[in-house]
Scaffold this motif. Structure first.
Motif, PDB file in Angstrom:
ATOM      1  N   ILE A   1       0.860  -1.174   0.000  1.00 45.85           N
ATOM      2  CA  ILE A   1       0.000   0.000   0.000  1.00 45.85           C
ATOM      3  C   ILE A   1       0.900   1.228   0.000  1.00 45.85           C
ATOM      4  O   ILE A   1       1.713   1.403   0.917  1.00 45.85           O
ATOM      5  CB  ILE A   1      -0.929   0.014   1.238  1.00 45.85           C
ATOM      6  N   LEU A   2       0.785   2.037  -1.034  1.00 40.97           N
ATOM      7  CA  LEU A   2       1.604   3.252  -1.131  1.00 40.97           C
ATOM      8  C   LEU A   2       0.720   4.449  -0.819  1.00 40.97           C
ATOM      9  O   LEU A   2      -0.334   4.625  -1.443  1.00 40.97           O
ATOM     10  CB  LEU A   2       2.179   3.411  -2.545  1.00 40.97           C
ATOM     11  N   ARG A   3       1.133   5.261   0.130  1.00 40.26           N
ATOM     12  CA  ARG A   3       0.341   6.414   0.542  1.00 40.26           C
ATOM     13  C   ARG A   3       1.153   7.695   0.361  1.00 40.26           C
ATOM     14  O   ARG A   3       2.278   7.784   0.866  1.00 40.26           O
ATOM     15  CB  ARG A   3      -0.033   6.308   2.025  1.00 40.26           C
ATOM     16  N   ASN A   4       0.578   8.654  -0.296  1.00 41.28           N
ATOM     17  CA  ASN A   4       1.248   9.945  -0.475  1.00 41.28           C
ATOM     18  C   ASN A   4       0.815  10.868   0.649  1.00 41.28           C
ATOM     19  O   ASN A   4      -0.321  11.320   0.695  1.00 41.28           O
ATOM     20  CB  ASN A   4       0.876  10.548  -1.837  1.00 41.28           C
ATOM     21  N   ARG A   5       1.752  11.103   1.578  1.00 36.16           N
ATOM     22  CA  ARG A   5       1.447  11.978   2.703  1.00 36.16           C
ATOM     23  C   ARG A   5       2.455  13.124   2.722  1.00 36.16           C
ATOM     24  O   ARG A   5       2.955  13.515   3.767  1.00 36.16           O
ATOM     25  CB  ARG A   5       1.532  11.198   4.027  1.00 36.16           C
TER      26      ARG A   5
ATOM     27  N   GLY B   1      -9.156   3.354  -3.012  1.00 32.54           N
ATOM     28  CA  GLY B   1     -10.238   2.501  -2.554  1.00 32.54           C
ATOM     29  C   GLY B   1     -11.107   1.910  -3.639  1.00 32.54           C
ATOM     30  O   GLY B   1     -11.960   1.056  -3.340  1.00 32.54           O
ATOM     31  N   VAL B   2     -10.928   2.336  -4.888  1.00 33.22           N
ATOM     32  CA  VAL B   2     -11.768   1.786  -5.955  1.00 33.22           C
ATOM     33  C   VAL B   2     -10.865   1.198  -7.045  1.00 33.22           C
ATOM     34  O   VAL B   2      -9.660   1.425  -7.059  1.00 33.22           O
ATOM     35  CB  VAL B   2     -12.700   2.857  -6.558  1.00 33.22           C
ATOM     36  N   ALA B   3     -11.488   0.446  -7.961  1.00 33.09           N
ATOM     37  CA  ALA B   3     -10.718  -0.161  -9.044  1.00 33.09           C
ATOM     38  C   ALA B   3      -9.997   0.916  -9.841  1.00 33.09           C
ATOM     39  O   ALA B   3     -10.526   2.022 -10.028  1.00 33.09           O
ATOM     40  CB  ALA B   3     -11.660  -0.938  -9.965  1.00 33.09           C
ATOM     41  N   PRO B   4      -8.784   0.627 -10.331  1.00 37.41           N
ATOM     42  CA  PRO B   4      -8.027   1.648 -11.055  1.00 37.41           C
ATOM     43  C   PRO B   4      -8.620   1.874 -12.445  1.00 37.41           C
ATOM     44  O   PRO B   4      -9.366   1.033 -12.956  1.00 37.41           O
ATOM     45  CB  PRO B   4      -6.628   1.044 -11.146  1.00 37.41           C
ATOM     46  N   PRO B   5      -8.260   2.996 -13.097  1.00 27.30           N
ATOM     47  CA  PRO B   5      -8.741   3.242 -14.456  1.00 27.30           C
ATOM     48  C   PRO B   5      -8.160   2.217 -15.439  1.00 27.30           C
ATOM     49  O   PRO B   5      -7.164   1.555 -15.150  1.00 27.30           O
ATOM     50  CB  PRO B   5      -8.226   4.655 -14.772  1.00 27.30           C
ATOM     51  N   MET B   6      -8.780   2.086 -16.617  1.00 28.28           N
ATOM     52  CA  MET B   6      -8.392   1.074 -17.605  1.00 28.28           C
ATOM     53  C   MET B   6      -6.908   1.125 -17.941  1.00 28.28           C
ATOM     54  O   MET B   6      -6.270   0.106 -18.158  1.00 28.28           O
ATOM     55  CB  MET B   6      -9.201   1.271 -18.895  1.00 28.28           C
ATOM     56  N   VAL B   7      -6.356   2.332 -18.002  1.00 28.50           N
ATOM     57  CA  VAL B   7      -4.957   2.475 -18.425  1.00 28.50           C
ATOM     58  C   VAL B   7      -4.010   1.815 -17.429  1.00 28.50           C
ATOM     59  O   VAL B   7      -2.874   1.495 -17.767  1.00 28.50           O
ATOM     60  CB  VAL B   7      -4.623   3.973 -18.632  1.00 28.50           C
ATOM     61  N   GLU B   8      -4.472   1.562 -16.196  1.00 28.68           N
ATOM     62  CA  GLU B   8      -3.622   0.912 -15.203  1.00 28.68           C
ATOM     63  C   GLU B   8      -3.901  -0.584 -15.112  1.00 28.68           C
ATOM     64  O   GLU B   8      -3.391  -1.256 -14.240  1.00 28.68           O
ATOM     65  CB  GLU B   8      -3.812   1.567 -13.834  1.00 28.68           C
TER      66      GLU B   8
ATOM     67  N   LEU C   1       1.557   8.538  -7.723  1.00 26.04           N
ATOM     68  CA  LEU C   1       0.864   8.971  -6.516  1.00 26.04           C
ATOM     69  C   LEU C   1       0.540  10.449  -6.667  1.00 26.04           C
ATOM     70  O   LEU C   1       1.413  11.300  -6.569  1.00 26.04           O
ATOM     71  CB  LEU C   1       1.743   8.758  -5.279  1.00 26.04           C
ATOM     72  N   GLY C   2      -0.740  10.749  -6.933  1.00 28.64           N
ATOM     73  CA  GLY C   2      -1.169  12.136  -6.988  1.00 28.64           C
ATOM     74  C   GLY C   2      -1.295  12.685  -5.576  1.00 28.64           C
ATOM     75  O   GLY C   2      -0.959  12.019  -4.585  1.00 28.64           O
ATOM     76  N   PHE C   3      -1.794  13.892  -5.462  1.00 33.96           N
ATOM     77  CA  PHE C   3      -1.907  14.525  -4.135  1.00 33.96           C
ATOM     78  C   PHE C   3      -2.714  13.628  -3.195  1.00 33.96           C
ATOM     79  O   PHE C   3      -3.854  13.286  -3.501  1.00 33.96           O
ATOM     80  CB  PHE C   3      -2.595  15.877  -4.253  1.00 33.96           C
ATOM     81  N   ASN C   4      -2.117  13.254  -2.082  1.00 35.50           N
ATOM     82  CA  ASN C   4      -2.796  12.506  -1.010  1.00 35.50           C
ATOM     83  C   ASN C   4      -3.428  11.197  -1.464  1.00 35.50           C
ATOM     84  O   ASN C   4      -4.383  10.729  -0.852  1.00 35.50           O
ATOM     85  CB  ASN C   4      -3.893  13.380  -0.378  1.00 35.50           C
ATOM     86  N   GLU C   5      -2.922  10.582  -2.544  1.00 44.21           N
ATOM     87  CA  GLU C   5      -3.529   9.349  -3.027  1.00 44.21           C
ATOM     88  C   GLU C   5      -3.007   8.121  -2.293  1.00 44.21           C
ATOM     89  O   GLU C   5      -1.893   8.109  -1.775  1.00 44.21           O
ATOM     90  CB  GLU C   5      -3.268   9.181  -4.531  1.00 44.21           C
TER      91      GLU C   5
END
Lengths: 141, 152
Positions: free
Chosen positions: A50-54, A76-83, A92-96
Motif C-alpha cells: 500500500i503506497l500512501r502519499n502523505r 479505494g476503488v478499481a483503477p482506471p483502464m490504463v492501469e 501517486l497524486g496529491f494525497n492518493e
C-alpha cells in the motif's frame, strides 16, 4: 496466490527531507560494509503493498525495481483502464493511496524503490528492499 | 568549505536530532572542522536567541570549535534564509518556523559548488557528502577506463 504479507509505505516530506515511513534513505554502508536493506521479500511468494502519499502538496511517480506489479485499487476503488496492466511506476497524486500486488521470483538480491521525480530521487527519496529465500513480515518497514 | 543549517534554541521538532547528528559529524571530521571546513548554525529566532542563549545551546549539545552559532538582524537572517534555499513553496508552511527546513547546505565556495544533504541522514553519509565537495568535487565525472575507451 494470496499475498504472504501486506506492507504500507507512507511517502512524506519532513522539514524539507524526503522520507519513507519516517526514515531517510540509508545511503552509506553499515559498519560491517553491507548495504541497508529496509525489508526482505520471500522468493516465490507474493505481497500486497500500500503506497500512501502523505507529503503535503507534492506528487510522486514511485518506481519499483526488479518486479512489475498490478494495481489493485486507487483510492479505494478499481483503477482506471490504463492501469490494467503490468506496471513498474505507480503514480501517486496529491494525497492518493494505491494498493499493489507483486510476485517475487527469480533473483535473490537488493533493489531500490524510489520516486522517479529525479530531483526527489537525487535527494534520496528511496529505500532498498531485498528478495531472499526467507523474508520478513514487517508491515511498516 | 562551509556547512550551514538553520535552527532555533527552543525548537521542539527537528533541531534536537539535527544538532545531535551534526555533533556526530563534527566528531567524524574532527581533524578538518575549524581548519578547512567550517560549520555554521544560524538562528531563525534572533529575537529569542541571544549569543548567550546560543552558547548555552551549543555547550549543552557538545558542539566543538570550528562550529559557530550565529544570530543577527532579522532582515539579514531572512535574506540569508531565502538566498541559501531554506524555504518552502507553500507560504503557510514557509511562515511557520516549527516546520523549518532541516537540510544542510554544503558549499565549496572557491570551486562554486553548492550541495545539500538531509540533516537526519546518517552522520557517516553527511560526512561523505561534505568530503566529496571538499576534496573530490570532480571525481567520478568520468571513470579512468572510460577515458581509455575514448582514446584519451
Amino acid at each position: 496466490m494470496l499475498p504472504r504479507v501486506t506492507r504500507t509505505f507512507e511517502f512524506e516530506r519532513k522539514n524539507g527531507q524526503w522520507q519513507i515511513n519516517g526514515q531517510n534513505a540509508e545511503c552509506s554502508l553499515t559498519p560491517d560494509n553491507s548495504v541497508n536493506v529496509r525489508f526482505t521479500c520471500q522468493r516465490n511468494t507474493s505481497e500486497r503493498w500500500i503506497l500512501r502519499n502523505r507529503s503535503g502538496g507534492w506528487q510522486h511517480p514511485i518506481h519499483i525495481h526488479m518486479e512489475e506489479f498490478r494495481v489493485l485499487t486507487r483510492n479505494g476503488v478499481a483503477p482506471p483502464m490504463v492501469e490494467h496492466s503490468r506496471k513498474d511506476v505507480c503514480r501517486l497524486g496529491f494525497n492518493e493511496d494505491v494498493e499493489l500486488f507483486s510476485r517475487f521470483r527469480d533473483f535473490r538480491g537488493d533493489w531500490p524503490m524510489h520516486c522517479h521525480n529525479t530531483v526527489h530521487e537525487d535527494h534520496a527519496m528511496m529505500l532498498l528492499w531485498g528478495v531472499q529465500d526467507h523474508g520478513d513480515t514487517n508491515p511498516n518497514p | 568549505m562551509v556547512v550551514i543549517n538553520f535552527m532555533y534554541a527552543h525548537c521542539q521538532g527537528i533541531c534536537p536530532t539535527m544538532t545531535a547528528n551534526l555533533v556526530r559529524v563534527q566528531k567524524i571530521l574532527h581533524d578538518r572542522i575549524g581548519h578547512d571546513i567550517f560549520m555554521y548554525s544560524i538562528t531563525l529566532k534572533p529575537e529569542e536567541d541571544t549569543p548567550q542563549v546560543l552558547k548555552e545551546y551549543a555547550d549543552m549539545h557538545g558542539a566543538g570549535p570550528g562550529w559557530l552559532f550565529l544570530t543577527g538582524k532579522p532582515a539579514d537572517i531572512e535574506l540569508l534564509r531565502r538566498s541559501l534555499g531554506f524555504t518552502s513553496i507553500d507560504p503557510d508552511e514557509d511562515a511557520d518556523k516549527s516546520t523549518h527546513i532541516g537540510m544542510l547546505r554544503i558549499g565549496n565556495e572557491p570551486m562554486l559548488r553548492w550541495s545539500a544533504c538531509p540533516s537526519q541522514a546518517r552522520a557517516e553519509w553527511i560526512a561523505t557528502s561534505i568530503l566529496t565537495e571538499a576534496d573530490n568535487p570532480l571525481k567520478g565525472a568520468l571513470k579512468e577506463d572510460s577515458m581509455v575507451a575514448l582514446g584519451k
